[in-house]
Design a protein around this motif. Structure first.
Motif, PDB file in Angstrom:
ATOM      1  N   GLN A   1      39.478  63.580  29.688  1.00  0.00           N
ATOM      2  CA  GLN A   1      38.117  63.969  29.568  1.00  0.00           C
ATOM      3  C   GLN A   1      37.952  65.234  28.756  1.00  0.00           C
ATOM      4  N   LYS A   2      38.951  65.919  29.050  1.00  0.00           N
ATOM      5  CA  LYS A   2      38.905  67.441  28.733  1.00  0.00           C
ATOM      6  C   LYS A   2      39.291  67.603  27.198  1.00  0.00           C
ATOM      7  N   ALA A   3      40.079  66.680  27.064  1.00  0.00           N
ATOM      8  CA  ALA A   3      40.936  66.647  25.491  1.00  0.00           C
ATOM      9  C   ALA A   3      41.239  65.281  25.061  1.00  0.00           C
ATOM     10  N   PRO A   4      40.289  64.790  24.469  1.00  0.00           N
ATOM     11  CA  PRO A   4      40.415  63.070  23.880  1.00  0.00           C
ATOM     12  C   PRO A   4      41.473  63.129  23.126  1.00  0.00           C
ATOM     13  N   ASP A   5      42.039  63.914  22.273  1.00  0.00           N
ATOM     14  CA  ASP A   5      42.842  63.835  21.236  1.00  0.00           C
ATOM     15  C   ASP A   5      44.457  64.263  21.863  1.00  0.00           C
ATOM     16  N   ILE A   6      44.832  64.454  23.087  1.00  0.00           N
ATOM     17  CA  ILE A   6      45.894  64.583  23.373  1.00  0.00           C
ATOM     18  C   ILE A   6      46.846  63.397  23.036  1.00  0.00           C
ATOM     19  N   ASN A   7      48.009  64.165  22.456  1.00  0.00           N
ATOM     20  CA  ASN A   7      48.995  63.315  21.737  1.00  0.00           C
ATOM     21  C   ASN A   7      50.606  63.456  22.300  1.00  0.00           C
ATOM     22  N   VAL A   8      50.495  64.608  23.253  1.00  0.00           N
ATOM     23  CA  VAL A   8      51.926  64.626  23.821  1.00  0.00           C
ATOM     24  C   VAL A   8      51.663  64.732  25.422  1.00  0.00           C
ATOM     25  N   VAL A   9      52.460  64.195  26.076  1.00  0.00           N
ATOM     26  CA  VAL A   9      52.278  64.419  27.772  1.00  0.00           C
ATOM     27  C   VAL A   9      53.526  64.740  28.150  1.00  0.00           C
ATOM     28  N   TYR A  10      53.771  65.838  28.821  1.00  0.00           N
ATOM     29  CA  TYR A  10      55.003  66.466  29.645  1.00  0.00           C
ATOM     30  C   TYR A  10      54.571  65.832  31.056  1.00  0.00           C
ATOM     31  N   THR A  11      55.659  65.439  31.813  1.00  0.00           N
ATOM     32  CA  THR A  11      55.297  65.169  33.319  1.00  0.00           C
ATOM     33  C   THR A  11      56.380  65.684  34.072  1.00  0.00           C
ATOM     34  N   ILE A  12      56.260  66.157  35.173  1.00  0.00           N
ATOM     35  CA  ILE A  12      57.017  66.595  36.053  1.00  0.00           C
ATOM     36  C   ILE A  12      58.303  65.661  36.667  1.00  0.00           C
ATOM     37  N   ASN A  13      58.036  64.320  36.583  1.00  0.00           N
ATOM     38  CA  ASN A  13      58.783  63.240  37.186  1.00  0.00           C
ATOM     39  C   ASN A  13      58.140  62.032  36.489  1.00  0.00           C
ATOM     40  N   GLU A  14      59.062  61.047  36.772  1.00  0.00           N
ATOM     41  CA  GLU A  14      58.703  59.734  36.306  1.00  0.00           C
ATOM     42  C   GLU A  14      57.378  58.855  37.011  1.00  0.00           C
ATOM     43  N   PRO A  15      57.194  58.916  38.307  1.00  0.00           N
ATOM     44  CA  PRO A  15      55.959  58.448  38.757  1.00  0.00           C
ATOM     45  C   PRO A  15      54.854  59.298  38.190  1.00  0.00           C
ATOM     46  N   ALA A  16      54.638  60.314  37.922  1.00  0.00           N
ATOM     47  CA  ALA A  16      53.771  61.291  37.321  1.00  0.00           C
ATOM     48  C   ALA A  16      53.573  60.595  35.792  1.00  0.00           C
ATOM     49  N   ALA A  17      54.801  60.198  35.116  1.00  0.00           N
ATOM     50  CA  ALA A  17      54.664  59.672  33.845  1.00  0.00           C
ATOM     51  C   ALA A  17      54.112  58.449  33.914  1.00  0.00           C
TER      52      ALA A  17
ATOM     53  N   SER B   1      47.884  74.981  21.625  1.00  0.00           N
ATOM     54  CA  SER B   1      48.376  73.633  21.542  1.00  0.00           C
ATOM     55  C   SER B   1      48.368  72.888  22.960  1.00  0.00           C
ATOM     56  N   ILE B   2      48.547  73.542  24.000  1.00  0.00           N
ATOM     57  CA  ILE B   2      48.392  73.197  25.297  1.00  0.00           C
ATOM     58  C   ILE B   2      46.777  73.017  25.774  1.00  0.00           C
ATOM     59  N   ALA B   3      46.466  71.502  25.604  1.00  0.00           N
ATOM     60  CA  ALA B   3      45.076  71.283  25.679  1.00  0.00           C
ATOM     61  C   ALA B   3      44.679  71.286  27.477  1.00  0.00           C
ATOM     62  N   CYS B   4      45.722  70.983  28.316  1.00  0.00           N
ATOM     63  CA  CYS B   4      45.339  70.666  29.681  1.00  0.00           C
ATOM     64  C   CYS B   4      46.685  70.805  30.363  1.00  0.00           C
ATOM     65  N   SER B   5      46.506  71.392  31.612  1.00  0.00           N
ATOM     66  CA  SER B   5      47.621  71.492  32.822  1.00  0.00           C
ATOM     67  C   SER B   5      47.083  71.048  33.996  1.00  0.00           C
ATOM     68  N   GLN B   6      47.482  70.120  34.757  1.00  0.00           N
ATOM     69  CA  GLN B   6      47.201  69.680  36.000  1.00  0.00           C
ATOM     70  C   GLN B   6      48.380  69.407  37.031  1.00  0.00           C
ATOM     71  N   ASP B   7      48.246  69.621  38.332  1.00  0.00           N
ATOM     72  CA  ASP B   7      49.263  69.356  39.339  1.00  0.00           C
ATOM     73  C   ASP B   7      48.867  67.992  40.048  1.00  0.00           C
ATOM     74  N   THR B   8      50.349  67.258  39.981  1.00  0.00           N
ATOM     75  CA  THR B   8      50.257  65.988  40.258  1.00  0.00           C
ATOM     76  C   THR B   8      50.924  65.732  41.941  1.00  0.00           C
ATOM     77  N   GLY B   9      51.563  66.824  42.097  1.00  0.00           N
ATOM     78  CA  GLY B   9      52.415  66.550  43.455  1.00  0.00           C
ATOM     79  C   GLY B   9      53.581  65.528  43.172  1.00  0.00           C
ATOM     80  N   GLY B  10      53.860  65.310  41.896  1.00  0.00           N
ATOM     81  CA  GLY B  10      54.830  64.150  41.716  1.00  0.00           C
ATOM     82  C   GLY B  10      54.677  62.888  42.089  1.00  0.00           C
ATOM     83  N   ASP B  11      53.245  62.736  41.995  1.00  0.00           N
ATOM     84  CA  ASP B  11      52.863  61.340  42.775  1.00  0.00           C
ATOM     85  C   ASP B  11      52.046  60.516  41.632  1.00  0.00           C
TER      86      ASP B  11
END
Length: 340
Positions: free
Chosen positions: A226-242, A203-213
């Motif tokens: 681009q990798k998985a157009p049907d993503i429907n849940v996004v976890y983010t490390i912090n709100e800027p990334a969100a 179920s985990i379609a993609c993981s990327q680092d953001t540096g919290g930016d």
């Protein structure tokens, strides 16, 4: 981020060419900034070193330290890295603060492992060392840790996301922090635990680092779509990334059918929850972390009693769309208690 600077003693003025000045020079050299807020007799010095001086989280942390310094009659010196991950700048700040005679150092480590040798040198000189927000690796490298339970923070938004999906199959993107930073690993692992999946789950379609930016968060989300157009849940490390993720989703017309959850509870992020851009966030309390840290150093200076172990400074799930079985508070509460 630099707050009110006051140098009341001759010692501090003399230090303009030695210890404290070295902090300033360090700041110039590394691109970071430092300042000094002083109160009381001037006999007890406390150092605060944050990852950066621009993130509102650390601005609030510094405000908490300044207020606590006044209440406890100690002098506060501050320094920060040029960017999140600037270990060399933090090491230099530690060395300069020890040379300036601090009784204790409060630090949010940019690199949980690489900072350890410098902290051990400070401890060897009888300086009380307390990590704020981010644990060192190992945690025993510092005398004490005052922080959010980051695993729990991730777990709360994982549980929320699971409940909000109501059994619908999930395609998850995790927008993480960076390798080697414990707070990012703990939040990520907590989210997976709360959602009920393990690393490597299909179920985990993609993981990327953001540096919290925010900008990097947007790029990361674009890459994931681009990798998985049907993503429907996004976890983010912090709100800027969100918010970066939200921008990328909006560009694709997907902002209303993708669930975004995050961690931090900053005022901008909490407002984004109220506005419906982020479904839920786990709010933490940097002012309390710093205040408790300053108080601990003052106590150590007074009676020699060292703070030890882990102190949980609390976390609260914030959302205006409560889910059955998941305890949360609304954004009215979140905005009353946010930072930034």
């Amino acid at each position: 981020m630099s707050r009110t600077s006051r140098l009341p003693s001759s010692l501090l003025r003399a230090a303009a060419c030695t210890g404290i000045a070295a902090l300033t020079l360090t700041a110039c050299g590394s691109g970071s900034e430092s300042g000094t807020a002083s109160t009381g007799s001037g006999s007890v010095k406390v150092g605060l070193i944050t990852k950066t001086d621009t993130n509102p989280f650390f601005v609030k942390m510094k405000e908490g330290a300044e207020k606590a310094a006044k209440e406890n009659g100690v002098e506060l010196s501050t320094a920060a890295g040029k960017f999140d991950g600037d270990n060399a700048g933090q090491v230099t700040a530690i060395e300069n603060m020890v040379a300036a005679g601090v009784k204790g150092i409060l630090i949010t480590p940019s690199d949980s492992k690489a900072i350890v040798p410098a902290l051990e040198k400070a401890k060897a000189k009888s300086v009380l060392v307390i990590a704020l927000d981010t644990p060192t690796d190992p945690e025993s490298a510092v005398d004490a840790l005052f922080a959010t339970d980051n695993l729990k923070a991730g777990e709360l938004i994982g549980e929320y996301a699971k409940a909000a999906m109501k059994g619908k199959p999930a395609k998850i993107a995790t927008l993480d922090l960076a390798p080697g930073v414990s707070v990012g690993v703990q939040r990520h692992n907590g989210f997976l635990k709360g959602f009920g999946v393990k690393e490597g789950d299909s179920s985990i379609a993609c993981s990327q680092d953001t540096g919290g930016d925010q900008a990097k968060g947007q790029t990361a989300m674009e890459n994931c779509l681009q990798k998985a157009p049907d993503i429907n849940v996004v976890y983010t490390i912090n709100e800027p990334a969100a918010l970066g993720a939200y921008t990328a989703l909006k560009a694709k017309g997907r902002e209303k059918d993708v669930l975004i959850v995050s961690v931090d509870g900053g005022c901008t992020g909490t407002q984004a929850v109220k506005d419906g851009k982020i479904a839920a966030t786990s709010q933490q309390y940097p002012l309390k972390m710093a205040a408790e840290g300053v108080k601990a150093v003052a106590t150590f200076a007074k009676d020699g009693k060292k703070a030890s172990g882990y102190t949980d400074t609390g976390v609260t799930l914030i959302s205006d769309k409560a889910q059955d079985g998941v305890t949360s508070k609304d954004t009215a509460y979140g905005l009353e208690n946010c930072w930034g």
